[in-house]
Design a protein around this motif. Structure first.
Motif: not given
Length: 313
Positions: A259-279
């Motif tokens: 979860i932390s990696a996903t959030f920081f990846g979105w905030a720093i590296m520009g990665d995005d969330f999907t419905i699957t990721g939120l699940l």
């Protein structure tokens, strides 16, 4: 659940959050600054280990070195550092290099199941229904997060499977093996000496003295996130957490890392969330509340048993 257990859960989660930040920083330094991973591992262990030892000495004085009075405990310390910390990081990096961070992270979180199986085989300790459910939710949630853009298992090969499962085994070691040492000598000295000693071993093993990095302010910021937050703070927080709540609960809560990696990846590296990721995030967060409920239920049961025994007497 008492205050000490809540603190233990919070510390374990803090460690996992900073691990996620550290992983994002490693990815950034590798891709953007072309840093040498072996050199990074050496510096990470040496600097973080030394800083942790200094912190321990300031707090506890000469008691910091008590672990070296027992040859048996020295051996346990070396096992924890070499197999738990150093091998865990190295095998994880190798798995990422072969199959990518998604597959590597999924394989890494087999550790929770390994620990439950270990306790079952060695101590005949049957996992509770809540623990089994949490392991399943944590693994499924991790799978959703790291593979949220598509489930492609074709990327897994034998070499990736080997390094990934070896990484999971190493995580199992540093989650279970040092508990007795932590209780006798404290978290900070054990983690510090394990890192520093194995940092020296890593230098002799890899002999990487050049970083090959592009040095600027962001490089130093990335190193701060990796060495201070992602190593000094995270390892000590997580180890103190499992000292308070136990290995199985600690290993499950460590699943917050993706979860932390996903959030920081979105905030720093520009990665995005999907419905699957939120699940996946929802599944992992739910394990925190399930574990809290399970621990509270077990404590109430123990209190009732104690009261019944007193009534009989």
């Amino acid at each position: 659940m008492n205050k000490d257990q809540w603190i233990g859960m919070c510390l374990a989660m803090m460690g996992a959050i900073f691990w996620g930040l550290s992983g994002t920083a490693v990815q950034y330094l590798e891709s953007a600054k072309h840093i040498n991973v072996e050199w990074l591992l050496e510096v990470r262990l040496l600097v973080a280990g030394l800083l942790t030892i200094i912190i321990a000495y300031v707090r506890e004085g000469n008691r910091t070195f008590s672990v070296f009075s027992s040859p048996k405990d020295i051996l346990q310390l070396l096992i924890f550092g070499a197999i738990g910390i150093s091998l865990g990081q190295y095998t994880y990096f190798r798995a990422i290099g072969i199959s990518g961070v998604g597959i590597a992270t999924v394989l890494q979180y087999v550790a929770s199941s390994m620990i439950i199986i270990y306790f079952l085989l060695r101590y005949f300790r049957k996992p509770s229904i809540a623990e089994i459910v949490c392991v399943g939710l944590a693994f499924f949630g991790t799978l959703c997060i790291v593979m949220q853009h598509g489930f492609d298992f074709a990327a897994i090969n034998r070499e990736a499977l080997f390094w990934g499962l070896l990484s999971a085994a190493s995580i199992s070691v540093y989650t279970v093996q040092p508990v007795s040492l932590l209780k006798r000598y404290g978290t900070i000295p054990i983690v510090g000496f394990a890192m520093f000693i194995c940092g020296i071993l890593a230098v002799f093993l890899f002999q990487q003295f050049e970083s090959e990095a592009i040095w600027d302010g962001m490089t130093w910021l990335g190193l701060f996130a990796i060495i201070i937050l992602g190593t000094v703070v995270s390892f000590n927080a997580f180890m103190e957490g499992i000292r308070r709540i136990g290995s199985i609960q600690g290993s499950i809560l460590s699943s917050i890392e993706p979860i932390s990696a996903t959030f920081f990846g979105w905030a720093i590296m520009g990665d995005d969330f999907t419905i699957t990721g939120l699940l996946g995030i929802a599944c992992i967060i739910s394990t925190i509340f399930i574990l809290a409920w399970d621990r509270q239920r077990q404590m109430k049961r123990e209190v009732l048993k104690k009261l019944n025994k007193e009534e009989i007497v």
